[in-house]
Design a protein around this motif. Structure first.
Motif, PDB file in Angstrom:
ATOM      1  N   TYR A  78       0.840  -1.206   0.000  1.00  0.00           N
ATOM      2  CA  TYR A  78       0.000   0.000   0.000  1.00  0.00           C
ATOM      3  C   TYR A  78       0.871   1.252   0.000  1.00  0.00           C
ATOM      4  O   TYR A  78       0.585   2.216  -0.717  1.00  0.00           O
ATOM      5  CB  TYR A  78      -0.927   0.007   1.217  1.00  0.00           C
ATOM      6  N   GLN A  79       1.921   1.247   0.797  1.00  0.00           N
ATOM      7  CA  GLN A  79       2.816   2.407   0.837  1.00  0.00           C
ATOM      8  C   GLN A  79       3.453   2.660  -0.530  1.00  0.00           C
ATOM      9  O   GLN A  79       3.547   3.806  -0.981  1.00  0.00           O
ATOM     10  CB  GLN A  79       3.902   2.171   1.892  1.00  0.00           C
ATOM     11  N   ALA A  80       3.861   1.579  -1.204  1.00  0.00           N
ATOM     12  CA  ALA A  80       4.462   1.715  -2.523  1.00  0.00           C
ATOM     13  C   ALA A  80       3.440   2.204  -3.541  1.00  0.00           C
ATOM     14  O   ALA A  80       3.759   3.011  -4.428  1.00  0.00           O
ATOM     15  CB  ALA A  80       5.065   0.381  -2.960  1.00  0.00           C
ATOM     16  N   GLY A  81       2.206   1.719  -3.428  1.00  0.00           N
ATOM     17  CA  GLY A  81       1.148   2.173  -4.332  1.00  0.00           C
ATOM     18  C   GLY A  81       0.847   3.651  -4.162  1.00  0.00           C
ATOM     19  O   GLY A  81       0.704   4.386  -5.149  1.00  0.00           O
ATOM     20  N   VAL A  82       0.768   4.100  -2.931  1.00  0.00           N
ATOM     21  CA  VAL A  82       0.539   5.525  -2.660  1.00  0.00           C
ATOM     22  C   VAL A  82       1.685   6.360  -3.202  1.00  0.00           C
ATOM     23  O   VAL A  82       1.478   7.446  -3.769  1.00  0.00           O
ATOM     24  CB  VAL A  82       0.349   5.762  -1.148  1.00  0.00           C
ATOM     25  N   ALA A  83       2.917   5.872  -3.066  1.00  0.00           N
ATOM     26  CA  ALA A  83       4.081   6.623  -3.537  1.00  0.00           C
ATOM     27  C   ALA A  83       4.001   6.897  -5.034  1.00  0.00           C
ATOM     28  O   ALA A  83       4.504   7.929  -5.510  1.00  0.00           O
ATOM     29  CB  ALA A  83       5.364   5.864  -3.206  1.00  0.00           C
ATOM     30  N   GLU A  84       3.358   6.006  -5.781  1.00  0.00           N
ATOM     31  CA  GLU A  84       3.243   6.174  -7.235  1.00  0.00           C
ATOM     32  C   GLU A  84       2.396   7.393  -7.612  1.00  0.00           C
ATOM     33  O   GLU A  84       2.469   7.882  -8.738  1.00  0.00           O
ATOM     34  CB  GLU A  84       2.638   4.915  -7.860  1.00  0.00           C
ATOM     35  N   LEU A 101      -4.212   5.081   4.471  1.00  0.00           N
ATOM     36  CA  LEU A 101      -4.367   6.431   5.008  1.00  0.00           C
ATOM     37  C   LEU A 101      -3.088   6.992   5.632  1.00  0.00           C
ATOM     38  O   LEU A 101      -2.758   8.165   5.396  1.00  0.00           O
ATOM     39  CB  LEU A 101      -5.527   6.467   6.002  1.00  0.00           C
ATOM     40  N   PRO A 102      -2.342   6.225   6.442  1.00  0.00           N
ATOM     41  CA  PRO A 102      -1.105   6.792   6.995  1.00  0.00           C
ATOM     42  C   PRO A 102      -0.102   7.186   5.907  1.00  0.00           C
ATOM     43  O   PRO A 102       0.577   8.214   6.036  1.00  0.00           O
ATOM     44  CB  PRO A 102      -0.560   5.661   7.886  1.00  0.00           C
ATOM     45  N   ALA A 103      -0.009   6.393   4.837  1.00  0.00           N
ATOM     46  CA  ALA A 103       0.914   6.736   3.751  1.00  0.00           C
ATOM     47  C   ALA A 103       0.447   7.989   3.018  1.00  0.00           C
ATOM     48  O   ALA A 103       1.273   8.828   2.630  1.00  0.00           O
ATOM     49  CB  ALA A 103       1.031   5.565   2.777  1.00  0.00           C
ATOM     50  N   LEU A 104      -0.842   8.122   2.832  1.00  0.00           N
ATOM     51  CA  LEU A 104      -1.371   9.330   2.190  1.00  0.00           C
ATOM     52  C   LEU A 104      -1.095  10.560   3.060  1.00  0.00           C
ATOM     53  O   LEU A 104      -0.702  11.616   2.553  1.00  0.00           O
ATOM     54  CB  LEU A 104      -2.870   9.176   1.924  1.00  0.00           C
ATOM     55  N   ALA A 138     -13.488  -0.275  12.035  1.00  0.00           N
ATOM     56  CA  ALA A 138     -12.209  -0.986  12.170  1.00  0.00           C
ATOM     57  C   ALA A 138     -11.038  -0.038  11.938  1.00  0.00           C
ATOM     58  O   ALA A 138      -9.996  -0.146  12.597  1.00  0.00           O
ATOM     59  CB  ALA A 138     -12.157  -2.159  11.183  1.00  0.00           C
ATOM     60  N   ALA A 139     -11.198   0.901  11.009  1.00  0.00           N
ATOM     61  CA  ALA A 139     -10.149   1.904  10.772  1.00  0.00           C
ATOM     62  C   ALA A 139      -9.935   2.758  12.019  1.00  0.00           C
ATOM     63  O   ALA A 139      -8.792   3.075  12.381  1.00  0.00           O
ATOM     64  CB  ALA A 139     -10.527   2.781   9.579  1.00  0.00           C
ATOM     65  N   VAL A 140     -11.018   3.119  12.690  1.00  0.00           N
ATOM     66  CA  VAL A 140     -10.918   3.913  13.918  1.00  0.00           C
ATOM     67  C   VAL A 140     -10.219   3.106  15.013  1.00  0.00           C
ATOM     68  O   VAL A 140      -9.336   3.613  15.712  1.00  0.00           O
ATOM     69  CB  VAL A 140     -12.317   4.374  14.375  1.00  0.00           C
ATOM     70  N   ARG A 141     -10.590   1.841  15.152  1.00  0.00           N
ATOM     71  CA  ARG A 141      -9.949   0.999  16.168  1.00  0.00           C
ATOM     72  C   ARG A 141      -8.447   0.866  15.921  1.00  0.00           C
ATOM     73  O   ARG A 141      -7.662   0.743  16.860  1.00  0.00           O
ATOM     74  CB  ARG A 141     -10.602  -0.387  16.211  1.00  0.00           C
ATOM     75  N   ALA A 142      -8.067   0.884  14.645  1.00  0.00           N
ATOM     76  CA  ALA A 142      -6.649   0.798  14.297  1.00  0.00           C
ATOM     77  C   ALA A 142      -5.942   2.139  14.432  1.00  0.00           C
ATOM     78  O   ALA A 142      -4.731   2.223  14.207  1.00  0.00           O
ATOM     79  CB  ALA A 142      -6.503   0.269  12.870  1.00  0.00           C
ATOM     80  N   GLY A 143      -6.678   3.194  14.794  1.00  0.00           N
ATOM     81  CA  GLY A 143      -6.091   4.508  14.984  1.00  0.00           C
ATOM     82  C   GLY A 143      -5.846   5.270  13.698  1.00  0.00           C
ATOM     83  O   GLY A 143      -5.205   6.324  13.709  1.00  0.00           O
ATOM     84  N   ARG A 144      -6.379   4.789  12.596  1.00  0.00           N
ATOM     85  CA  ARG A 144      -6.094   5.431  11.317  1.00  0.00           C
ATOM     86  C   ARG A 144      -6.963   6.653  11.056  1.00  0.00           C
ATOM     87  O   ARG A 144      -6.720   7.386  10.093  1.00  0.00           O
ATOM     88  CB  ARG A 144      -6.232   4.403  10.188  1.00  0.00           C
ATOM     89  N   ASP A 145      -7.940   6.880  11.916  1.00  0.00           N
ATOM     90  CA  ASP A 145      -8.725   8.110  11.798  1.00  0.00           C
ATOM     91  C   ASP A 145      -7.880   9.328  12.151  1.00  0.00           C
ATOM     92  O   ASP A 145      -8.253  10.460  11.815  1.00  0.00           O
ATOM     93  CB  ASP A 145      -9.974   8.052  12.676  1.00  0.00           C
ATOM     94  N   SER A 146      -6.727   9.121  12.781  1.00  0.00           N
ATOM     95  CA  SER A 146      -5.835  10.245  13.068  1.00  0.00           C
ATOM     96  C   SER A 146      -5.147  10.750  11.806  1.00  0.00           C
ATOM     97  O   SER A 146      -4.611  11.862  11.797  1.00  0.00           O
ATOM     98  CB  SER A 146      -4.777   9.830  14.094  1.00  0.00           C
TER      99      SER A 146
END
Length: 204
Positions: free
Chosen positions: A34-40, A60-63, A85-93
């Motif tokens: 996912y990080q590599a895909g966002v980098a593109e 989301l963190p990579a974006l 699930a995204a919120v539980r993983a803290g990615r809403d930050s």
């Protein structure tokens, strides 16, 4: 999603809602892809990006890292369980999370610099309508990444399917579809380790 299941919103919501709690643990090694895909996407600090069909928010963190603290990141998904699930993983930050249909986004025209869509386009009941909506919310020159952490062939094999000639993700189908909906395909990579189609928003 089984290929014999309807892609109407209720079916999609039911299918992914039941898998949300175990989604990340089932695919624990996908984050680097996912990080590599966002980098593109080549995002710069201060720009704005949408993760369409963000699921549990692995992109989301990579974006957020790409656009920095003054940029804008939005994660939109049809399935509330995935957003929870995204919120539980803290990615809403890392992003503003929105429950929304990818074909009817609550965004103004031309407000985005990029759209990242992982494993989404083939789940849309009308892929052309979704791509047209992405074009509406993007400014000319914006970039679109259609992504999956593995290629179409290994994904089909994993699910016991065969590749279909009418798959919207196949280059002969995708290229004209993008052109008809406001995009120009610039890169297509359907390898063993990932699927990535990059496109640029047409316009002045």
């Amino acid at each position: 999603m089984p290929h014999d299941m309807n892609n109407d919103p209720a079916s999609v919501r039911a299918f992914f809602g039941g898998k949300a709690d175990t989604w990340d643990s089932k695919y624990p090694d996908d984050t680097p892809a996912y990080q590599a895909g966002v980098a593109e996407l080549g995002l710069r600090a201060g720009q704005s990006a949408l993760d369409a069909g963000c699921g549990t928010g692995r992109a989301l963190p990579a974006l957020r890292a790409a656009v920095g603290p003054h940029g804008t990141v939005i994660g939109a998904d049809l399935t509330p369980e995935m957003l929870r699930a995204a919120v539980r993983a803290g990615r809403d930050s890392a992003a503003l999370l929105v429950e929304a249909d990818a074909a009817r986004l609550p965004l103004r025209d031309g407000c985005l610099d990029a759209v990242f869509a992982a494993g989404l386009v083939h789940h849309l009941p009308d892929p052309a309508a979704g791509l047209r909506e992405f074009a509406r919310v993007c400014r000319p020159g914006a970039r679109l990444a259609l992504f999956h952490p593995i290629g179409r062939a290994p994904l089909a094999a994993r699910r016991g399917h065969r590749l279909s000639d009418d798959d919207v993700r196949a280059e002969p189908n995708l290229r004209p579809l993008l052109a008809a909906t406001g995009w120009r395909l610039t890169e297509y990579d359907d390898a063993e380790e990932r699927y990535l189609a990059l496109a640029v928003r047409l316009g002045e």
